[in-house]
Enzyme design. Structure first.
Site, PDB file in Angstrom:
ATOM      1  N   ARG A  21       0.822  -1.228   0.000  1.00 54.97           N
ATOM      2  CA  ARG A  21       0.000   0.000   0.000  1.00 54.97           C
ATOM      3  C   ARG A  21       0.847   1.264   0.000  1.00 54.97           C
ATOM      4  NH1 ARG A  21      -3.945  -0.866   4.863  1.00 54.97           N
ATOM      5  NH2 ARG A  21      -2.041  -1.822   5.641  1.00 54.97           N
ATOM      6  N   ASN A  39      -6.689  -2.761   1.564  1.00 55.01           N
ATOM      7  CA  ASN A  39      -6.626  -4.220   1.652  1.00 55.01           C
ATOM      8  C   ASN A  39      -8.025  -4.787   1.834  1.00 55.01           C
ATOM      9  OD1 ASN A  39      -3.843  -4.389   1.526  1.00 55.01           O
ATOM     10  ND2 ASN A  39      -3.551  -4.514   3.743  1.00 55.01           N
TER      11      ASN A  39
END
EC number: 6.2.-.-
Length: 769
Positions: A21, A39
């Site tokens: 990320r 996520n």
């Protein structure tokens, strides 16, 4: 004006807990894109908006520039309506639904963390547990899903303000690194004596001093405890052997860097890459003649198992020592110790000191072992650094599958969809502790990947503990898979192929469909079925399992088979055991406690004993390993072997061809009688086996039309045999398949069982338990 577009992007694979990320966040900022990343149970989801050309660059970079620990399986994008976002954000995770994302394997300390480790100005200077999203413990500390700190063994360690700031900062490489810690808030080293009494002073420096003085230290690593001694200290290495009850099997060595590895061994560029990879396996390397290593480390062995440091603790320890032996902390045949109290109890009579810490290990995991062949990996043991990364399946099984593996070098495997999760090395299912590790590991994998098996595959041997575990599971369909078919199916699956192939499965022992002991097999196989087309000629195995541990028995059986009722009894191995020879001959003659076997492993044992190398063995495969070590690599001659006249092979109902491997034994004996050097004889035997394999496959190709050969089984860990066999097969025009993801030995059996069970389930050929 550039056209503005928005895409919804899905990324699957090992993309959580690896800095994916923050990588996406940074990448979007560099390209001037807006949107968000988050996520969920499937992996990573992204919505990104901006000029079409930049969005395309962004999508390509997701796989091409991914973080070091990320394994991107697939990136898919769908164009959606632009929203006009002004920023790019990290969204909240979505934990709803069935989890399909992956957990990364434990990984060696990265360069950035090593720089901090050695920087006196850094707050993590000389801190043995520093890590980030690009390195550190993963699989060994995960207790459950999802992979968040409360569900790891780092749960007891609350983050200090500095660590928490890094953890929550998307621009920091420790953003959402679950094991993040520092000296103020993280685990601590402790050094104790064998009674558990804490010792004063710096644990690392005192440990290094003890090693230099010849002491044995139990060191807690990522996946369990190791036993360490100075690799150049003969007395220390010999003492370790005596206390560990490991008479001759080689120890592994850890060295600080490739330069030191090259002082001990020959290291080519692919071997260097393996040593330095994030997986940090033990790499089997050719030993230099002037290597400064105690003889007791690898007695009589041309190779050394070498690895580089993979934790900060290892780096700090090797900063103050030379190369050290680092071998699994256990008594012979037991699994590696990993719980602190258990380690102190089991190792109290072995280790002088214990260098431990208070970060728990949830799943014990041995070091992986690999060789290099033609610039690719040939695994010997697939464990730390690889597990639990999946092996891709060419075709997804219709239902979830559990494969229970073999009895020796056990692994299990769970599979759902296009992924097969082969377990870490469990070991030999011969004692309670290993069996418990097996059952606990299966439960852990089922939780970790939310897989509930509906189909369970097992070996045909009814007495294997793995088989008994399978048949005792309730509410599942069972698939019994013949041992050598599983070997070949494993090689096919390893190469992303379905067959058919001519499978050469050479190993020690495996239960055959006719109730006899197989081990030198030539099969026509695909993922669903097989036909036994040929096998090495069978001989008695006098004493059953005793013949495995006493190769002189196999020498006598082979000599009796190829020389008639009065085998030559003046060979050293038989003279040394002459009091038992008559009884063993009677076993062979009457077939009492002497099951017949086609085993290639036992053939190599017999030749090793005939050449005087080994009457008895202290570990599996020792005689064959020493026969390979003995062979003169420059010798290219081989023993000619005459195959039987053409027989009907490859047709339904045809009896398999018996391959006259005894001719090779007779040739070894004749050469020995003529006074040939044993190294030359050993080499010619290897070359003869390779040419025999090629000629049998040539005959089988005529009958089947199949031009692909898959090599599997533990005998193909012998690199001289692999080299000669591959060359011979290629000369005969075959395409050759070798292992590269799982071992050719029984550690790869579970993958083959999954592949067979999946294909049979697809065809509706399973049966209820």
């Amino acid at each position: 004006m550039h056209e503005r577009v928005r895409e919804h992007i899905r990324v699957t694979g090992v993309v959580q807990g690896v800095g994916f990320r923050p990588f996406v966040y940074t990448l979007a900022g560099e390209l001037g894109l807006t949107g968000f990343v988050g996520n969920d149970v499937h992996g990573v989801f992204v919505e990104v908006e901006g000029p079409r050309s930049e969005v395309a660059r962004f999508r390509e970079a997701l796989s091409g520039q991914a973080p070091p620990l990320a394994v991107v399986d697939e990136v898919t994008g769908t164009e959606i309506e632009p929203r006009g976002d002004e920023t790019f954000e990290i969204a909240l995770s979505d934990s709803s639904g069935k989890r399909a994302t992956l957990v990364s394997a434990d990984s060696a300390t990265c360069a950035d963390c090593l720089a901090e480790l050695r920087d006196p100005a850094d707050r993590r200077y000389r801190y043995p547990f520093l890590n980030c999203t690009n390195c550190g413990p993963r699989f060994t500390i995960v207790t459950d899903v999802p992979y968040d700190r409360p569900l790891t063994t780092m749960a007891p360690f609350g983050m200090c303000a500095d660590c928490a700031a890094e953890y929550h900062d998307p621009a920091n490489r420790r953003f959402h690194a679950q094991p993040v810690c520092c000296p103020a808030c993280g685990p601590r080293l402790r050094l104790t004596d064998s009674a558990g009494t804490a010792l004063p002073d710096d644990p690392l420096r005192r440990t290094a001093a003890a090693l230099r003085e010849g002491g044995i230290v139990a060191v807690k690593g990522l996946g369990g405890y190791h036993l360490a001694v100075d690799a150049a200290n003969s007395d220390a290495a010999a003492t370790l052997r005596k206390r560990k009850h490991r008479e001759e099997k080689p120890f592994a060595i850890m060295v600080p860097d490739v330069a030191r590895a090259r002082e001990l061994c020959e290291v080519d560029e692919h071997e260097r890459a393996l040593l330095e990879s994030r997986r940090r396996p033990i790499v089997l390397l050719d030993r230099r003649g002037d290597a400064r290593v105690a003889e007791a480390v690898a007695p009589g062995n041309r190779q050394l198992g070498v690895m580089l440091p993979y934790t900060p603790l290892h780096h700090l320890l090797l900063d103050e020592t030379g190369p050290i032996v680092l071998t699994s902390a256990n008594l012979s045949d037991e699994p590696i110790a990993y719980r602190d109290a258990d380690a102190r109890e089991r190792l109290a009579e072995i280790a002088d000191l214990f260098l431990g810490h208070d970060r728990g290990i949830h799943m014990r995991t041995d070091d992986s072992v690999v060789r290099s062949f033609e610039g690719r990996e040939l695994p010997v043991r697939r464990s730390r650094g690889w597990v639990p990364e999946p092996v891709p399946l060419r075709t997804a099984p219709p239902r979830a599958v559990l494969a229970c593996g073999a009895e020796l070098k056990n692994t299990f495997c769970v599979a759902e969809g296009p992924r097969a999760f082969v377990s870490h090395h469990i070991g030999d299912l011969e004692n309670y502790e290993t069996l418990r590790s097996f059952t606990e590991g299966i439960e852990h994998f089922q939780r970790l990947f939310e897989i509930e098996p509906e189909v369970v595959a097992h070996d045909l041997h009814p007495e294997y503990l793995s088989t008994k575990y399978a048949v005792e599971r309730e509410g599942v369909d069972l698939v019994g898979v013949q041992h050598h078919h599983a070997h070949i199916a494993s090689c096919l699956a390893d190469n992303g192929e379905r067959g058919p192939a001519l499978g050469v499965a050479f190993d020690g022992l495996g239960f055959g469909t006719d109730g006899t002991i197989w081990g030198g097999e030539f099969l026509l196989a695909d993922l669903a079925e097989f036909q036994r087309l040929a096998h090495l000629e069978t001989v008695p195995m006098p004493g059953g399992d005793r013949a495995v541990k006493q190769p002189w028995r196999m020498a006598l059986a082979q000599l009796r088979s190829c020389c008639g009722a009065e085998p030559p009894l003046d060979l050293g191995a038989l003279r040394r055991n002459e009091s038992r020879v008559p009884a063993v001959l009677r076993m062979c003659e009457k077939g009492v406690n002497a099951p017949r076997t086609s085993s290639a492993g036992r053939l190599f044992d017999a030749v090793a004993a005939i050449l005087g190398l080994r009457d008895t063995v202290s570990y599996e495969g020792q005689a064959a390993i020493e026969l390979e070590q003995l062979a003169d690599r420059a010798e290219l001659g081989h023993y000619p072997v005459r195959l039987p006249e053409p027989v009907e092979v490859g047709t339904a109902g045809a009896a398999p061809m018996s391959v006259p491997s005894g001719q090779l034994v007779r040739a070894v004996l004749d050469q020995l009688r003529r006074g040939e050097e044993t190294g030359v004889i050993a080499a010619r035997f290897h070359n003869g086996v390779a040419e025999l394999i090629a000629r049998v496959c040539d005959r089988l190709r005529d009958a089947t039309g199949v031009e692909v050969v898959a090599l599997s089984g533990g005998v193909f860990q012998n690199m001289l045999l692999v080299r000669r066999t591959v060359d011979a097969l290629r000369r005969h025009g075959f395409r050759v398949l070798l292992h590269s993801r799982v071992p050719p030995n029984d550690g790869g059996i579970s993958l083959g069982q999954v592949a067979v069970a999946a294909e049979r389930d697809r065809r509706g050929e399973t049966s209820p338990a």
